[in-house]
Scaffold this active site. Structure first.
Site, PDB file in Angstrom:
ATOM      1  CG  HIS A  99      -0.301  -0.149   2.519  1.00  0.00           C
ATOM      2  ND1 HIS A  99       0.044  -1.380   3.024  1.00  0.00           N
ATOM      3  CD2 HIS A  99       0.088   0.756   3.447  1.00  0.00           C
ATOM      4  CE1 HIS A  99       0.611  -1.227   4.217  1.00  0.00           C
ATOM      5  NE2 HIS A  99       0.656   0.065   4.500  1.00  0.00           N
ATOM      6  CG  HIS A 101       0.854   5.185   4.395  1.00  0.00           C
ATOM      7  ND1 HIS A 101      -0.106   5.148   5.380  1.00  0.00           N
ATOM      8  CD2 HIS A 101       1.573   4.039   4.538  1.00  0.00           C
ATOM      9  CE1 HIS A 101       0.040   4.039   6.099  1.00  0.00           C
ATOM     10  NE2 HIS A 101       1.045   3.343   5.600  1.00  0.00           N
TER      11      HIS A 101
HETATM   12  P1  5GP Z   1       1.395   0.237   7.606  1.00  0.00           P
HETATM   13  O1  5GP Z   1       1.928   0.526   8.980  1.00  0.00           O
HETATM   14  O2  5GP Z   1       1.256  -1.238   7.340  1.00  0.00           O
HETATM   15  O3  5GP Z   1       2.136   0.959   6.529  1.00  0.00           O
HETATM   16  O4  5GP Z   1      -0.044   0.890   7.601  1.00  0.00           O
HETATM   17  C1  5GP Z   1      -1.234   0.178   7.568  1.00  0.00           C
HETATM   18  C2  5GP Z   1      -2.346   1.212   7.615  1.00  0.00           C
HETATM   19  O5  5GP Z   1      -3.576   0.535   7.405  1.00  0.00           O
HETATM   20  C3  5GP Z   1      -2.467   1.936   8.967  1.00  0.00           C
HETATM   21  O6  5GP Z   1      -2.280   3.330   8.743  1.00  0.00           O
HETATM   22  C4  5GP Z   1      -3.870   1.585   9.459  1.00  0.00           C
HETATM   23  O7  5GP Z   1      -4.507   2.673  10.081  1.00  0.00           O
HETATM   24  C5  5GP Z   1      -4.575   1.154   8.181  1.00  0.00           C
HETATM   25  N1  5GP Z   1      -5.601   0.145   8.381  1.00  0.00           N
HETATM   26  C6  5GP Z   1      -5.472  -1.010   9.082  1.00  0.00           C
HETATM   27  N2  5GP Z   1      -6.623  -1.718   9.044  1.00  0.00           N
HETATM   28  C7  5GP Z   1      -7.494  -0.994   8.294  1.00  0.00           C
HETATM   29  C8  5GP Z   1      -8.847  -1.215   7.886  1.00  0.00           C
HETATM   30  O8  5GP Z   1      -9.492  -2.213   8.199  1.00  0.00           O
HETATM   31  N3  5GP Z   1      -9.413  -0.247   7.116  1.00  0.00           N
HETATM   32  C9  5GP Z   1      -8.731   0.879   6.739  1.00  0.00           C
HETATM   33  N4  5GP Z   1      -9.389   1.750   5.983  1.00  0.00           N
HETATM   34  N5  5GP Z   1      -7.458   1.116   7.097  1.00  0.00           N
HETATM   35  C10 5GP Z   1      -6.845   0.190   7.870  1.00  0.00           C
END
Ligand code: 5GP
Ligand code: ZN
Length: 139
Positions: A99, A101
């Site tokens: 993903h 951001h």
């Molecule tokens: P990472 O730390 O893996 O780069 O970020 C994962 C992101 O996914 C986090 O910012 C978290 O808030 C978001 N996230 C986790 N679970 C969900 C979900 O069920 N729905 C949405 N919309 N965002 C999520």
């Protein structure tokens, strides 16, 4: 991937506040935004990280991220955007479905990247790293 939360969002099993989708990608609001309007752009197909994606799918993700990034800027009137991937646990990755951001930024917001910069010991060490990375690009 049956236990992947973002795959479940793609399949519709779990809801999300979608803002954009095309053949390869989906974009939706992060459920816990760093700033309001924080968007995640994901490939519809499961890859653990962006480094696991074939080049053409990476290009599709990058194109969608630029398109949605412009929309985030317009919609939030932000002063800047952090477009970033967390790749691997050590880099803060919590969800292992690739993903991007898109985090709208403001001069006096609370987000801190906290980069602690180092220096190369000398030009030989710098050259050693240049060589290692440059040689690895072709492999
Ligand atoms: P990472 O730390 O893996 O780069 O970020 C994962 C992101 O996914 C986090 O910012 C978290 O808030 C978001 N996230 C986790 N679970 C969900 C979900 O069920 N729905 C949405 N919309 N965002 C999520
Ligand atoms: Zn997935």
């Amino acid at each position: 991937m049956s236990d992947c939360i973002f795959c479940k969002i793609v399949s519709g099993e779990i809801g999300a506040s979608k803002v954009y989708e095309d053949k390869y990608t989906l974009a939706f609001l992060d459920i816990n935004p760093v700033n309001k309007g924080h968007v995640l752009v994901i490939p519809k197909k499961h890859f653990d990280t962006v480094l696991d994606m074939p080049e053409d799918e990476g290009v599709a993700l990058a194109k969608a991220s630029v398109k949605v990034g412009k929309a985030v800027r317009k919609a939030t009137n932000c002063e800047g955007i952090n477009l970033l991937h967390n790749i691997g646990k050590a880099a803060g990755q919590l969800v292992f479905h690739a993903h991007v951001h898109l985090i709208p930024r403001f001069s006096h917001d609370s987000m801190r990247l906290g980069w602690d910069r180092k220096q190369y010991a000398n030009s030989a060490e710098q050259e050693e790293f240049r060589k290692k990375v440059s040689e690895a690009v072709g492999k």
